[in-house]
Design a protein around this motif. Sequence first.
Motif, PDB file in Angstrom:
ATOM      1  N   MET A  86       0.841  -1.174   0.000  1.00 38.45           N
ATOM      2  CA  MET A  86       0.000   0.000   0.000  1.00 38.45           C
ATOM      3  C   MET A  86       0.894   1.247   0.000  1.00 38.45           C
ATOM      4  SD  MET A  86      -2.667   1.393   2.938  1.00 38.45           S
ATOM      5  CE  MET A  86      -3.297  -0.217   3.231  1.00 38.45           C
ATOM      6  N   THR A  87       0.598   2.166  -0.892  1.00 37.95           N
ATOM      7  CA  THR A  87       1.338   3.423  -0.952  1.00 37.95           C
ATOM      8  C   THR A  87       0.881   4.333   0.175  1.00 37.95           C
ATOM      9  OG1 THR A  87       1.488   3.250  -3.345  1.00 37.95           O
ATOM     10  CG2 THR A  87       1.867   5.423  -2.387  1.00 37.95           C
ATOM     11  N   PRO A  88       1.801   4.852   0.974  1.00 36.66           N
ATOM     12  CA  PRO A  88       1.394   5.767   2.044  1.00 36.66           C
ATOM     13  C   PRO A  88       0.725   7.017   1.465  1.00 36.66           C
ATOM     14  CG  PRO A  88       3.642   5.027   2.396  1.00 36.66           C
ATOM     15  CD  PRO A  88       3.238   4.578   1.013  1.00 36.66           C
ATOM     16  N   LEU A  89      -0.415   7.359   2.008  1.00 35.01           N
ATOM     17  CA  LEU A  89      -1.133   8.574   1.624  1.00 35.01           C
ATOM     18  C   LEU A  89      -1.153   9.517   2.822  1.00 35.01           C
ATOM     19  CD1 LEU A  89      -4.332   7.080  -0.095  1.00 35.01           C
ATOM     20  CD2 LEU A  89      -2.292   8.010  -1.211  1.00 35.01           C
ATOM     21  N   PRO A  90      -1.246  10.826   2.560  1.00 34.16           N
ATOM     22  CA  PRO A  90      -1.480  11.731   3.689  1.00 34.16           C
ATOM     23  C   PRO A  90      -2.888  11.487   4.236  1.00 34.16           C
ATOM     24  CG  PRO A  90      -1.508  12.939   1.608  1.00 34.16           C
ATOM     25  CD  PRO A  90      -1.154  11.519   1.282  1.00 34.16           C
ATOM     26  N   PHE A  91      -3.154  12.048   5.376  1.00 31.47           N
ATOM     27  CA  PHE A  91      -4.475  11.966   6.004  1.00 31.47           C
ATOM     28  C   PHE A  91      -5.124  13.338   5.915  1.00 31.47           C
ATOM     29  CE2 PHE A  91      -1.759   8.927   8.127  1.00 31.47           C
ATOM     30  CZ  PHE A  91      -2.542   7.778   8.141  1.00 31.47           C
ATOM     31  N   PHE A  92      -6.427  13.358   5.659  1.00 32.29           N
ATOM     32  CA  PHE A  92      -7.172  14.608   5.753  1.00 32.29           C
ATOM     33  C   PHE A  92      -7.947  14.536   7.059  1.00 32.29           C
ATOM     34  CE2 PHE A  92     -11.099  17.101   5.072  1.00 32.29           C
ATOM     35  CZ  PHE A  92     -10.517  18.345   4.907  1.00 32.29           C
ATOM     36  N   VAL A  93      -7.626  15.454   7.991  1.00 29.74           N
ATOM     37  CA  VAL A  93      -8.278  15.473   9.296  1.00 29.74           C
ATOM     38  C   VAL A  93      -9.110  16.745   9.410  1.00 29.74           C
ATOM     39  CG1 VAL A  93      -6.530  14.013  10.357  1.00 29.74           C
ATOM     40  CG2 VAL A  93      -6.248  16.481  10.456  1.00 29.74           C
ATOM     41  N   TYR A  94     -10.287  16.625  10.020  1.00 35.50           N
ATOM     42  CA  TYR A  94     -11.212  17.764  10.025  1.00 35.50           C
ATOM     43  C   TYR A  94     -11.846  18.029  11.384  1.00 35.50           C
ATOM     44  CZ  TYR A  94     -14.343  13.785   9.289  1.00 35.50           C
ATOM     45  OH  TYR A  94     -14.986  12.587   9.398  1.00 35.50           O
ATOM     46  N   GLY A  95     -11.445  17.292  12.395  1.00 33.47           N
ATOM     47  CA  GLY A  95     -12.046  17.459  13.717  1.00 33.47           C
ATOM     48  C   GLY A  95     -11.000  17.487  14.816  1.00 33.47           C
ATOM     49  N   THR A  96     -11.091  16.536  15.724  1.00 33.74           N
ATOM     50  CA  THR A  96     -10.242  16.537  16.914  1.00 33.74           C
ATOM     51  C   THR A  96      -8.773  16.248  16.607  1.00 33.74           C
ATOM     52  OG1 THR A  96     -10.638  14.192  17.413  1.00 33.74           O
ATOM     53  CG2 THR A  96     -12.199  15.814  18.343  1.00 33.74           C
ATOM     54  N   LEU A  97      -8.460  15.775  15.399  1.00 34.30           N
ATOM     55  CA  LEU A  97      -7.072  15.516  15.020  1.00 34.30           C
ATOM     56  C   LEU A  97      -6.386  16.725  14.392  1.00 34.30           C
ATOM     57  CD1 LEU A  97      -7.545  11.933  13.603  1.00 34.30           C
ATOM     58  CD2 LEU A  97      -6.045  12.545  15.516  1.00 34.30           C
ATOM     59  N   ARG A  98      -7.139  17.788  14.129  1.00 37.20           N
ATOM     60  CA  ARG A  98      -6.530  19.001  13.572  1.00 37.20           C
ATOM     61  C   ARG A  98      -5.600  19.646  14.603  1.00 37.20           C
ATOM     62  NH1 ARG A  98     -11.172  22.692  10.976  1.00 37.20           N
ATOM     63  NH2 ARG A  98      -9.382  23.951  10.383  1.00 37.20           N
ATOM     64  N   PRO A  99      -4.603  20.396  14.135  1.00 33.83           N
ATOM     65  CA  PRO A  99      -3.770  21.133  15.088  1.00 33.83           C
ATOM     66  C   PRO A  99      -4.658  21.987  16.000  1.00 33.83           C
ATOM     67  CG  PRO A  99      -2.834  21.248  12.891  1.00 33.83           C
ATOM     68  CD  PRO A  99      -4.186  20.605  12.749  1.00 33.83           C
ATOM     69  N   GLY A 100      -4.458  21.865  17.293  1.00 28.21           N
ATOM     70  CA  GLY A 100      -5.296  22.549  18.271  1.00 28.21           C
ATOM     71  C   GLY A 100      -6.419  21.674  18.794  1.00 28.21           C
ATOM     72  N   ARG A 126     -13.668  21.578   5.641  1.00 23.90           N
ATOM     73  CA  ARG A 126     -12.341  22.188   5.805  1.00 23.90           C
ATOM     74  C   ARG A 126     -11.563  21.438   6.884  1.00 23.90           C
ATOM     75  NH1 ARG A 126     -11.301  26.622   3.237  1.00 23.90           N
ATOM     76  NH2 ARG A 126     -12.953  27.654   2.097  1.00 23.90           N
ATOM     77  N   GLY A 127     -10.260  21.314   6.639  1.00 28.47           N
ATOM     78  CA  GLY A 127      -9.408  20.625   7.595  1.00 28.47           C
ATOM     79  C   GLY A 127      -7.951  20.778   7.222  1.00 28.47           C
ATOM     80  N   GLU A 128      -7.172  19.770   7.556  1.00 25.70           N
ATOM     81  CA  GLU A 128      -5.728  19.791   7.318  1.00 25.70           C
ATOM     82  C   GLU A 128      -5.311  18.503   6.616  1.00 25.70           C
ATOM     83  OE1 GLU A 128      -3.966  22.523   8.501  1.00 25.70           O
ATOM     84  OE2 GLU A 128      -5.854  23.250   9.322  1.00 25.70           O
ATOM     85  N   LEU A 129      -4.410  18.650   5.670  1.00 27.53           N
ATOM     86  CA  LEU A 129      -3.729  17.512   5.064  1.00 27.53           C
ATOM     87  C   LEU A 129      -2.489  17.243   5.902  1.00 27.53           C
ATOM     88  CD1 LEU A 129      -3.885  18.207   1.254  1.00 27.53           C
ATOM     89  CD2 LEU A 129      -4.440  16.040   2.366  1.00 27.53           C
ATOM     90  N   VAL A 130      -2.383  16.053   6.427  1.00 31.32           N
ATOM     91  CA  VAL A 130      -1.285  15.690   7.322  1.00 31.32           C
ATOM     92  C   VAL A 130      -0.463  14.590   6.658  1.00 31.32           C
ATOM     93  CG1 VAL A 130      -0.718  14.720   9.572  1.00 31.32           C
ATOM     94  CG2 VAL A 130      -2.654  16.288   9.354  1.00 31.32           C
ATOM     95  N   THR A 131       0.802  14.873   6.448  1.00 32.23           N
ATOM     96  CA  THR A 131       1.719  13.880   5.896  1.00 32.23           C
ATOM     97  C   THR A 131       2.552  13.333   7.042  1.00 32.23           C
ATOM     98  OG1 THR A 131       1.799  15.084   3.801  1.00 32.23           O
ATOM     99  CG2 THR A 131       3.567  13.482   4.223  1.00 32.23           C
ATOM    100  N   ALA A 132       2.452  12.027   7.258  1.00 34.13           N
ATOM    101  CA  ALA A 132       3.179  11.381   8.354  1.00 34.13           C
ATOM    102  C   ALA A 132       4.641  11.195   7.995  1.00 34.13           C
ATOM    103  CB  ALA A 132       2.554  10.026   8.657  1.00 34.13           C
ATOM    104  N   LEU A 133       5.494  11.206   9.004  1.00 36.97           N
ATOM    105  CA  LEU A 133       6.883  10.803   8.810  1.00 36.97           C
ATOM    106  C   LEU A 133       6.875   9.359   8.304  1.00 36.97           C
ATOM    107  CD1 LEU A 133       8.406  12.222  12.109  1.00 36.97           C
ATOM    108  CD2 LEU A 133       8.916  13.008   9.780  1.00 36.97           C
ATOM    109  N   PRO A 134       7.696   9.027   7.316  1.00 35.25           N
ATOM    110  CA  PRO A 134       7.656   7.672   6.754  1.00 35.25           C
ATOM    111  C   PRO A 134       7.787   6.575   7.810  1.00 35.25           C
ATOM    112  CG  PRO A 134       9.008   9.083   5.378  1.00 35.25           C
ATOM    113  CD  PRO A 134       8.654   9.886   6.618  1.00 35.25           C
ATOM    114  N   GLU A 169       1.873  19.569   7.736  1.00 37.84           N
ATOM    115  CA  GLU A 169       0.447  19.773   8.018  1.00 37.84           C
ATOM    116  C   GLU A 169       0.053  21.050   7.289  1.00 37.84           C
ATOM    117  OE1 GLU A 169      -0.066  19.841  12.265  1.00 37.84           O
ATOM    118  OE2 GLU A 169       0.963  17.924  12.495  1.00 37.84           O
ATOM    119  N   GLU A 170      -0.929  20.955   6.399  1.00 41.58           N
ATOM    120  CA  GLU A 170      -1.305  22.116   5.596  1.00 41.58           C
ATOM    121  C   GLU A 170      -2.807  22.140   5.374  1.00 41.58           C
ATOM    122  OE1 GLU A 170       0.857  21.698   1.876  1.00 41.58           O
ATOM    123  OE2 GLU A 170       0.717  19.532   2.062  1.00 41.58           O
ATOM    124  N   PRO A 171      -3.394  23.326   5.321  1.00 39.47           N
ATOM    125  CA  PRO A 171      -4.841  23.446   5.145  1.00 39.47           C
ATOM    126  C   PRO A 171      -5.314  22.807   3.840  1.00 39.47           C
ATOM    127  CG  PRO A 171      -3.899  25.552   5.797  1.00 39.47           C
ATOM    128  CD  PRO A 171      -2.757  24.640   5.482  1.00 39.47           C
TER     129      PRO A 171
END
Length: 150
Positions: free
Chosen positions: A1-15, A60-68, A30-32
Amino acid sequence: MTPLPFFVYGTLRPGGVNHGPFLGGRTLREEPGRLPDAVLYDGPGYPFAAEGFGPGVEVRGELVTALPEAYPGLLAELDRLEEYTPGDPRNLYERVAREVVREADGAAVRAWVYVAAPAVAARLRARGRLVEGGDWFRRRPGPSSRARAR
């Protein structure tokens, strides 16, 4: 499986309350971003994104790219947090790969998104409370979806 970023929109967003415990120190970027053709429902302390609403709505949320090196463990932990097990009809969320629009340049980025599972989405459509503007951090619950349909 190719690693994909995560789109988070709730409690996982920064803050959000789950950002530090789950994502702190494990992300490369982490980017909007925006998930088109979806709406956000107010949940019991966390939101649900539901798909299939057509153009003109977005979450609306954040695109989060995990460390490999953190990716495999993070994927498993987020699946547990979101109560997602592949193929389980009791899931609250389904993890799906979707095109998310990166705010900085408007590029479409394939990302994992946890959306309301079909049974949950059906209940939300019948009597859920929409979050106007699709932004959990700026939420003002809108009318119930039933009231809006009339």
